[in-house]
Design a protein around this motif. Structure first.
Motif, PDB file in Angstrom:
ATOM      1  N   GLN A  69    -137.955 -33.378 -10.658  1.00 27.93           N
ATOM      2  CA  GLN A  69    -138.632 -32.169 -11.142  1.00 27.93           C
ATOM      3  C   GLN A  69    -137.668 -31.277 -11.922  1.00 27.93           C
ATOM      4  O   GLN A  69    -138.024 -30.733 -12.968  1.00 27.93           O
ATOM      5  CB  GLN A  69    -139.223 -31.386  -9.957  1.00 27.93           C
ATOM      6  CG  GLN A  69    -140.313 -32.107  -9.194  1.00 27.93           C
ATOM      7  CD  GLN A  69    -141.489 -32.490 -10.078  1.00 27.93           C
ATOM      8  OE1 GLN A  69    -141.704 -33.662 -10.365  1.00 27.93           O
ATOM      9  NE2 GLN A  69    -142.242 -31.514 -10.525  1.00 27.93           N
ATOM     10  N   GLU A 154    -147.219 -37.009 -14.836  1.00 23.16           N
ATOM     11  CA  GLU A 154    -147.573 -36.185 -13.676  1.00 23.16           C
ATOM     12  C   GLU A 154    -148.237 -34.870 -14.089  1.00 23.16           C
ATOM     13  O   GLU A 154    -149.273 -34.505 -13.584  1.00 23.16           O
ATOM     14  CB  GLU A 154    -146.335 -35.920 -12.821  1.00 23.16           C
ATOM     15  CG  GLU A 154    -145.871 -37.147 -12.061  1.00 23.16           C
ATOM     16  CD  GLU A 154    -144.621 -36.875 -11.269  1.00 23.16           C
ATOM     17  OE1 GLU A 154    -144.324 -35.698 -10.979  1.00 23.16           O
ATOM     18  OE2 GLU A 154    -143.924 -37.842 -10.927  1.00 23.16           O
ATOM     19  N   ASP A 155    -147.599 -34.140 -14.982  1.00 17.79           N
ATOM     20  CA  ASP A 155    -148.158 -32.849 -15.407  1.00 17.79           C
ATOM     21  C   ASP A 155    -148.056 -32.700 -16.919  1.00 17.79           C
ATOM     22  O   ASP A 155    -147.717 -31.645 -17.434  1.00 17.79           O
ATOM     23  CB  ASP A 155    -147.460 -31.681 -14.695  1.00 17.79           C
ATOM     24  CG  ASP A 155    -145.956 -31.682 -14.905  1.00 17.79           C
ATOM     25  OD1 ASP A 155    -145.437 -32.688 -15.417  1.00 17.79           O
ATOM     26  OD2 ASP A 155    -145.306 -30.685 -14.554  1.00 17.79           O
ATOM     27  N   SER A 179    -146.405 -29.952 -19.307  1.00 17.68           N
ATOM     28  CA  SER A 179    -147.215 -28.740 -19.428  1.00 17.68           C
ATOM     29  C   SER A 179    -146.328 -27.495 -19.393  1.00 17.68           C
ATOM     30  O   SER A 179    -145.447 -27.379 -18.537  1.00 17.68           O
ATOM     31  CB  SER A 179    -148.223 -28.688 -18.272  1.00 17.68           C
ATOM     32  OG  SER A 179    -149.001 -27.524 -18.354  1.00 17.68           O
TER      33      SER A 179
END
Length: 200
Positions: A69, A154-155, A179
């Motif tokens: 992340q 994932e995003d 994003s």
């Protein structure tokens, strides 16, 4: 002419401090979690060997997840996309303006140098000046010629592109459109227009 940066890259940019704190929290959690579980196992008379192994595995899994992340956040912050008035799309990697440093202190120093480089780029309108001139960023930054595929991540989106590097050589490169970019819909549309087989 369009420039897409991470939304938070404004005048009050705390990128380096946030990533440093996140990394410090990650290290502390990876150390504290297994130790805490082992101490709890001793107090509650659980099988220490099995519990220790499980605690280490959980700690490694959490470290990998949060490190990924953090890496995605750094990637997003350091990748700036630009489109000139002739419709050419470029990807600028802020990390290339920062000297490589070793070790944890060096990593933290690099974060602050990245933040400084991006702040200067935005404040001095460096990209805008390049984009207004001919031949724009051609031969200076990586140009995205076409998009082979776009698939959900994932995003965001993972995009596989055919690119031309400043040395005029062509190759394949993947970008992660996480994003959080300014005017994100326009950025995605710019990549979709270059998708092979797309109707223009």
């Amino acid at each position: 002419m369009r420039i897409w940066m991470e939304e938070q890259a404004g005048e009050r940019d705390h990128f380096a401090a946030k990533i440093t704190l996140a990394f410090a929290g990650l290290v502390a959690a990876v150390i504290a979690l297994p130790c805490g579980i082992v101490v709890l196992a001793l107090i509650l008379d659980w099988p220490v060997a099995e519990v220790s192994m499980a605690a280490c595995l959980i700690g490694v899994a959490l470290a990998l997840f949060f490190a990924r992340q953090i890496g995605r956040k750094v990637h997003q912050y350091c990748t700036v996309f630009c489109q000139d008035d002739e419709g050419r799309l470029f990807a600028v990697d802020i990390r290339k303006f920062v000297g490589y440093q070793r070790g944890l202190p060096g990593f933290i120093q690099m974060l602050f140098q990245m933040q400084k480089a991006k702040t200067k780029m935005k404040k001095d309108h460096i990209l805008e000046r390049y984009l207004r001139q001919r031949p724009s960023l051609t031969g200076v930054e990586t140009q995205i010629l076409s998009v082979e595929r776009m698939r959900p991540a994932e995003d965001g989106l993972r995009v596989r592109c055919l690119v031309e590097y400043p040395n005029k050589k062509q190759g394949k490169r993947s970008y992660l459109l996480v994003s959080g970019y300014e005017n994100e819909g326009e950025l995605v549309a710019a990549f979709e227009r270059r998708l092979r087989g797309a109707v223009m």
